[in-house]
Scaffold this active site. Structure first.
Site, PDB file in Angstrom:
ATOM      1  N   TYR A   1      97.476  67.420  44.090  1.00  9.84           N
ATOM      2  CA  TYR A   1      97.846  68.048  45.364  1.00  9.84           C
ATOM      3  C   TYR A   1      96.770  69.045  45.788  1.00  9.84           C
ATOM      4  O   TYR A   1      96.337  69.080  46.940  1.00  9.84           O
ATOM      5  CB  TYR A   1      99.202  68.742  45.245  1.00  9.84           C
ATOM      6  CG  TYR A   1      99.585  69.508  46.490  1.00  9.84           C
ATOM      7  CD1 TYR A   1      99.990  68.843  47.642  1.00  9.84           C
ATOM      8  CD2 TYR A   1      99.523  70.906  46.516  1.00  9.84           C
ATOM      9  CE1 TYR A   1     100.321  69.547  48.797  1.00  9.84           C
ATOM     10  CE2 TYR A   1      99.848  71.608  47.664  1.00  9.84           C
ATOM     11  CZ  TYR A   1     100.250  70.930  48.797  1.00  9.84           C
ATOM     12  OH  TYR A   1     100.558  71.624  49.937  1.00  9.84           O
TER      13      TYR A   1
ATOM     14  N   TRP B   1     106.422  76.268  44.564  1.00 11.22           N
ATOM     15  CA  TRP B   1     105.996  75.052  45.250  1.00 11.22           C
ATOM     16  C   TRP B   1     106.018  73.831  44.333  1.00 11.22           C
ATOM     17  O   TRP B   1     106.361  72.726  44.752  1.00 11.22           O
ATOM     18  CB  TRP B   1     104.593  75.244  45.845  1.00 11.22           C
ATOM     19  CG  TRP B   1     104.039  73.974  46.411  1.00 11.22           C
ATOM     20  CD1 TRP B   1     102.968  73.263  45.976  1.00 11.22           C
ATOM     21  CD2 TRP B   1     104.567  73.225  47.525  1.00 11.22           C
ATOM     22  NE1 TRP B   1     102.786  72.138  46.736  1.00 11.22           N
ATOM     23  CE2 TRP B   1     103.751  72.097  47.705  1.00 11.22           C
ATOM     24  CE3 TRP B   1     105.655  73.421  48.388  1.00 11.22           C
ATOM     25  CZ2 TRP B   1     103.988  71.155  48.693  1.00 11.22           C
ATOM     26  CZ3 TRP B   1     105.881  72.480  49.381  1.00 11.22           C
ATOM     27  CH2 TRP B   1     105.057  71.366  49.531  1.00 11.22           C
TER      28      TRP B   1
ATOM     29  N   GLU C   1     107.823  72.883  53.353  1.00 11.79           N
ATOM     30  CA  GLU C   1     107.584  74.324  53.268  1.00 11.79           C
ATOM     31  C   GLU C   1     108.889  75.087  53.490  1.00 11.79           C
ATOM     32  O   GLU C   1     109.127  76.124  52.878  1.00 11.79           O
ATOM     33  CB  GLU C   1     106.527  74.761  54.276  1.00 11.79           C
ATOM     34  CG  GLU C   1     105.128  74.248  53.985  1.00 11.79           C
ATOM     35  CD  GLU C   1     104.546  74.719  52.665  1.00 11.79           C
ATOM     36  OE1 GLU C   1     105.068  75.703  52.089  1.00 11.79           O
ATOM     37  OE2 GLU C   1     103.574  74.104  52.202  1.00 11.79           O
TER      38      GLU C   1
END
Length: 202
Positions: free
Chosen positions: A31, A61, A53
């Site tokens: 990522y 995250w 988000e």
């Protein structure tokens, strides 16, 4: 996935060390190397980033990243036209899906955001246009030296959050808006010493 930058070659996550985050976790490293900070313009991809988000708010995250495929399955590949048709039965289905973050407010916000995006398209505008109109000036784009130099909120993210809310988007406060700006490449917040280079912004 549509919208990810094709200009930067995919790296072997095990061949790069010294990342500003992601070392030691192949999913996180990929990522970091291939997505974070890379310009995104595809509407489905932007809708996905904004949704994820929002789901990440209050969580790490990596937690959301590990559930990403389950999110894609649950939300029809983040096709806003499909998600906009979701009703109460779909909310119940999603609340029962252990593969995603089961937060009713966030689920309902994602559905509301699909409605907002559809309305935006019907008005002849795009999410790409809205987001990128709030990109900082090119002269302001310098990589931070340390994480202490990375802001949580900026004047641009406040303005973006304000416009998104005026368009009917939910769960898009200034902090979430800035995280989306990072994820979609409006800003490059890889640290100055990070070995990964992102494509040109814009």
């Amino acid at each position: 996935m549509p919208g990810l930058a094709a200009a930067r070659p995919t790296l072997d996550p095990t061949a790069v060390l010294g990342r500003c985050f992601g070392d030691g976790d192949p999913l996180y490293a990929a990522y970091h190397d291939d997505e974070w900070g890379t310009p995104v313009h595809d509407e489905h991809a932007l809708f996905e980033r904004l949704a994820l988000e929002g789901f990440q708010s209050g969580l790490a995250w990596i937690t959301v990243l590990r559930k990403r495929e389950a999110f894609r399955s649950a939300f029809a590949g983040f096709d806003p036209e499909v998600v906009a048709t979701y009703g109460e039965a779909d909310v119940a289905r999603l609340m029962a899906d252990a593969g995603i973050v089961r937060n009713r407010a966030k689920i309902e916000a994602t559905i509301a955001n699909a409605h907002a995006l559809r309305a935006l398209h019907e008005a002849g505008r795009t999410l790409d246009e809205v987001l990128w109109s709030h990109a900082p000036a090119a002269t302001d784009r310098r990589r931070p030296e340390t994480w202490a130099d990375v802001p949580a909120v900026t004047p641009e993210s406040r303005a973006l959050a304000k416009e998104l809310k005026s368009l009917g988007f939910r769960f898009v406060g200034p902090t979430t808006a800035y995280a989306a700006m990072q994820a979609c490449g409006l800003v490059d917040d890889h640290l100055a010493g990070c070995p990964v280079l992102v494509g040109p912004i814009g």
